[in-house]
Scaffold this motif. Structure first.
Motif, PDB file in Angstrom:
ATOM      1  N   MET A   1      19.222  -2.863  -2.708  1.00  0.00           N
ATOM      2  CA  MET A   1      18.184  -3.223  -1.889  1.00  0.00           C
ATOM      3  C   MET A   1      17.025  -2.441  -2.635  1.00  0.00           C
ATOM      4  N   ASP A   2      15.949  -3.182  -2.921  1.00  0.00           N
ATOM      5  CA  ASP A   2      14.610  -3.012  -3.258  1.00  0.00           C
ATOM      6  C   ASP A   2      13.711  -2.539  -2.546  1.00  0.00           C
ATOM      7  N   LYS A   3      12.804  -1.413  -3.027  1.00  0.00           N
ATOM      8  CA  LYS A   3      11.550  -1.002  -2.029  1.00  0.00           C
ATOM      9  C   LYS A   3      10.384  -1.332  -2.704  1.00  0.00           C
ATOM     10  N   ILE A   4       9.462  -1.944  -1.884  1.00  0.00           N
ATOM     11  CA  ILE A   4       8.304  -2.255  -2.547  1.00  0.00           C
ATOM     12  C   ILE A   4       7.084  -1.714  -1.874  1.00  0.00           C
ATOM     13  N   THR A   5       6.113  -0.961  -2.297  1.00  0.00           N
ATOM     14  CA  THR A   5       5.294  -0.388  -1.626  1.00  0.00           C
ATOM     15  C   THR A   5       3.882  -1.277  -1.722  1.00  0.00           C
ATOM     16  N   ILE A   6       3.308  -1.787  -0.925  1.00  0.00           N
ATOM     17  CA  ILE A   6       1.804  -2.602  -0.856  1.00  0.00           C
ATOM     18  C   ILE A   6       0.796  -1.479  -0.564  1.00  0.00           C
ATOM     19  N   ILE A   7      -0.128  -1.462  -1.599  1.00  0.00           N
ATOM     20  CA  ILE A   7      -1.206  -0.375  -1.492  1.00  0.00           C
ATOM     21  C   ILE A   7      -2.400  -1.430  -1.200  1.00  0.00           C
ATOM     22  N   VAL A   8      -2.973  -0.864  -0.005  1.00  0.00           N
ATOM     23  CA  VAL A   8      -4.320  -1.579   0.370  1.00  0.00           C
ATOM     24  C   VAL A   8      -5.347  -0.825   0.521  1.00  0.00           C
ATOM     25  N   PRO A   9      -6.275  -0.674  -0.417  1.00  0.00           N
ATOM     26  CA  PRO A   9      -7.838  -0.181  -0.542  1.00  0.00           C
ATOM     27  C   PRO A   9      -8.513  -0.651   0.557  1.00  0.00           C
ATOM     28  N   CYS A  10      -8.945   0.165   1.709  1.00  0.00           N
ATOM     29  CA  CYS A  10      -9.840  -0.463   2.606  1.00  0.00           C
ATOM     30  C   CYS A  10     -11.358   0.380   2.681  1.00  0.00           C
ATOM     31  N   TYR A  11     -12.089  -0.314   2.729  1.00  0.00           N
ATOM     32  CA  TYR A  11     -13.777   0.245   3.021  1.00  0.00           C
ATOM     33  C   TYR A  11     -14.429  -0.522   3.851  1.00  0.00           C
ATOM     34  N   ASN A  12     -14.686  -0.055   5.110  1.00  0.00           N
ATOM     35  CA  ASN A  12     -15.504  -0.873   5.990  1.00  0.00           C
ATOM     36  C   ASN A  12     -14.638  -2.299   6.340  1.00  0.00           C
ATOM     37  N   GLU A  13     -13.372  -2.193   6.525  1.00  0.00           N
ATOM     38  CA  GLU A  13     -12.508  -3.302   6.836  1.00  0.00           C
ATOM     39  C   GLU A  13     -12.010  -3.557   8.289  1.00  0.00           C
ATOM     40  N   GLU A  14     -12.602  -3.186   9.108  1.00  0.00           N
ATOM     41  CA  GLU A  14     -12.312  -3.061  10.674  1.00  0.00           C
ATOM     42  C   GLU A  14     -11.824  -4.656  10.976  1.00  0.00           C
ATOM     43  N   GLU A  15     -12.649  -5.484  10.483  1.00  0.00           N
ATOM     44  CA  GLU A  15     -12.512  -6.744  10.880  1.00  0.00           C
ATOM     45  C   GLU A  15     -11.244  -7.667  10.480  1.00  0.00           C
ATOM     46  N   VAL A  16     -10.582  -6.918   9.329  1.00  0.00           N
ATOM     47  CA  VAL A  16      -9.677  -7.512   8.706  1.00  0.00           C
ATOM     48  C   VAL A  16      -8.284  -6.762   8.667  1.00  0.00           C
ATOM     49  N   VAL A  17      -8.331  -5.453   8.814  1.00  0.00           N
ATOM     50  CA  VAL A  17      -6.867  -4.526   8.894  1.00  0.00           C
ATOM     51  C   VAL A  17      -6.026  -5.291   9.572  1.00  0.00           C
ATOM     52  N   ASP A  18      -6.231  -5.497  11.068  1.00  0.00           N
ATOM     53  CA  ASP A  18      -5.355  -6.251  12.073  1.00  0.00           C
ATOM     54  C   ASP A  18      -4.625  -7.565  11.416  1.00  0.00           C
ATOM     55  N   LEU A  19      -5.535  -8.340  10.729  1.00  0.00           N
ATOM     56  CA  LEU A  19      -5.047  -9.301  10.045  1.00  0.00           C
ATOM     57  C   LEU A  19      -4.059  -9.445   9.194  1.00  0.00           C
ATOM     58  N   PHE A  20      -4.512  -8.268   8.397  1.00  0.00           N
ATOM     59  CA  PHE A  20      -3.630  -8.317   7.047  1.00  0.00           C
ATOM     60  C   PHE A  20      -2.003  -7.969   7.337  1.00  0.00           C
ATOM     61  N   TYR A  21      -1.847  -7.178   8.195  1.00  0.00           N
ATOM     62  CA  TYR A  21      -0.558  -6.813   8.263  1.00  0.00           C
ATOM     63  C   TYR A  21       0.579  -8.110   8.730  1.00  0.00           C
ATOM     64  N   PRO A  22       0.056  -8.924   9.885  1.00  0.00           N
ATOM     65  CA  PRO A  22       0.910  -9.927  10.275  1.00  0.00           C
ATOM     66  C   PRO A  22       0.871 -10.903   9.023  1.00  0.00           C
ATOM     67  N   ALA A  23      -0.188 -11.238   8.397  1.00  0.00           N
ATOM     68  CA  ALA A  23      -0.332 -12.309   7.445  1.00  0.00           C
ATOM     69  C   ALA A  23       0.530 -11.959   6.172  1.00  0.00           C
ATOM     70  N   VAL A  24       0.688 -10.783   5.983  1.00  0.00           N
ATOM     71  CA  VAL A  24       1.672 -10.200   4.568  1.00  0.00           C
ATOM     72  C   VAL A  24       2.951 -10.437   5.188  1.00  0.00           C
ATOM     73  N   ALA A  85       2.607   6.385  -3.246  1.00  0.00           N
ATOM     74  CA  ALA A  85       3.487   5.155  -3.093  1.00  0.00           C
ATOM     75  C   ALA A  85       5.036   5.484  -3.534  1.00  0.00           C
ATOM     76  N   ASP A  86       5.877   5.246  -2.725  1.00  0.00           N
ATOM     77  CA  ASP A  86       7.510   5.607  -3.127  1.00  0.00           C
ATOM     78  C   ASP A  86       8.221   4.443  -3.275  1.00  0.00           C
ATOM     79  N   GLY A  87       7.884   3.280  -3.509  1.00  0.00           N
ATOM     80  CA  GLY A  87       8.633   2.179  -3.864  1.00  0.00           C
ATOM     81  C   GLY A  87       9.124   2.187  -5.174  1.00  0.00           C
ATOM     82  N   ASP A  88       9.948   1.279  -5.629  1.00  0.00           N
ATOM     83  CA  ASP A  88      10.308   0.933  -6.886  1.00  0.00           C
ATOM     84  C   ASP A  88       9.281   0.385  -7.589  1.00  0.00           C
ATOM     85  N   ALA A  89       8.432  -0.274  -6.880  1.00  0.00           N
ATOM     86  CA  ALA A  89       7.527  -0.931  -7.439  1.00  0.00           C
ATOM     87  C   ALA A  89       6.114  -1.091  -6.430  1.00  0.00           C
TER      88      ALA A  89
END
Ligand code: UDP
Ligand code: MG
Length: 329
Positions: A1-24, A85-89
């Motif tokens: 089982m591989d583990k991948i960490t998704i890194i998301v830099p956010c600066y003033n993104e209140e309008e999109v952070v909620d959309l991001f997770y379900p979309a990904v 990040a603690d993923g293998d990638a």
């Protein structure tokens, strides 16, 4: 089982952070034998981004966030994500969904085939103004001409998958004036470019402006090549040589033909030209001096204020050099 960490830099993104997770999540849950976790880096947002991130991390086990003590800029925010990040990638993605989550499956596929750095290459720069495109062209042309040891990847940004060994390599580079795009190229390893189309921003607006991009480009040049300094030396030699030739020309004309020398225009032209050259040369030296100035302080790249609800007193993790084999071996 591989583990991948998704890194998301956010600066003033209140309008999109909620959309991001379900979309990904919709896309990554279909990828077999692979778990994903998310690190959102709050880069000193002044809106409700941090609150949104707190709620998200409370609601989902796989989501955590690192909140920086102020706005350090995207380059530093990405480094914070890479450090934690603690993923293998890792996969680095913008919060605004301009990077299509549908590309992730393909990135993972190439990673599993043995590539260390799967970069998404934009296939068009349609949404951009003519001026921005031309500036990008000039930048890439200059970098290509000057950087002899490696070639900067064109139209490739921060949207990419990096194997653990790339992450450890990046962690060794603690320079302050970060030009991550150049660092990605510098570390080398097996790279694979896959095409993608930049999506329109899901919501909110871009924080980049012309000045910020110009700064980044200057940074890119001065932190990866000293060729402009060398160029000024050559220019100095050329100009001095030209001045000498001109002097002989004027002398000959005056001595042999008794030609009256037009003093004022000649003087003015030469003076202005030399003055301009000197300013330029000083400016270029100044750019490098500025780099040394910032690097010599050895300040941390970022400071962490809060991690998953815990207040931190603390500096970033020191670079780890322990691991010298890939966890996938
Ligand atoms: N970003 C950041 N710190 C900053 C500026 C931007 O973390 O100081 C993040 C931003 O939240 C987004 C990504 O960097 O996730 C790209 O920024 P943006 O969409 O504004 O730039 P563009 O897509 O126009 O290049
Ligand atoms: Mg964007």
């Amino acid at each position: 089982m591989d583990k991948i960490t998704i890194i998301v830099p956010c600066y003033n993104e209140e309008e999109v952070v909620d959309l991001f997770y379900p979309a990904v999540h919709k896309h990554v849950e279909k990828i077999p034998d692979c778990t994903f976790n998310y690190i959102f880096v709050n880069d000193g947002s002044r809106d409700g981004t941090l609150d949104k991130l707190r709620q998200l991390s409370a609601a989902h086990d796989e989501i955590s966030y690192v909140s920086l003590s102020r706005n350090f800029g995207k380059e530093s925010a990405m480094m914070a994500g890479i450090d934690y990040a603690d993923g293998d990638a890792v996969i680095i993605m913008d919060a605004d969904l301009q990077h299509p989550p549908s590309s992730i499956a393909e990135m993972v596929k190439w990673w599993r085939e043995g590539f260390d750095d799967v970069c998404a290459k934009r296939i068009d720069r349609k949404g951009e103004t003519w001026l921005k495109r031309q500036c990008a062209n000039i930048f890439y042309a200059v970098m290509k001409k000057f950087s002899t040891s490696y070639e900067m990847q064109r139209d490739v940004g921060d949207f990419r998958l990096l194997d653990r060994r790339c992450i450890e390599a990046l962690k060794l580079m603690r320079e302050n004036q970060r030009f991550t795009k150049g660092l990605f190229t510098w570390i080398g390893y097996r790279k694979k470019e896959i095409p993608f189309e930049v999506q329109p921003r899901a919501a909110g607006s871009t924080t980049w402006n012309f000045a910020a991009l110009f700064n980044l480009a200057m940074n890119g040049m001065t932190s990866f090549t000293t060729a402009p300094l060398r160029m000024m030396t050559f220019l100095g030699i050329t100009v001095s040589f030209g001045a000498m030739v001109y002097m002989f020309f004027v002398l000959t004309m005056a001595l042999l033909y008794g030609d009256p020398v037009a003093g004022y225009p000649t003087l003015l032209t030469v003076m202005l030209f030399l003055g301009g050259m000197q300013m330029l040369a000083l400016g270029i030296i100044g750019e490098y001096l500025g780099q040394i100035f910032y690097e010599s302080k050895h300040r941390p790249i970022y400071l962490v204020d809060e991690i998953d609800g815990k207040r931190m007193i603390y500096a970033p993790r020191p670079p780890s050099t322990e691991r010298n084999t890939s966890p996938r071996n």
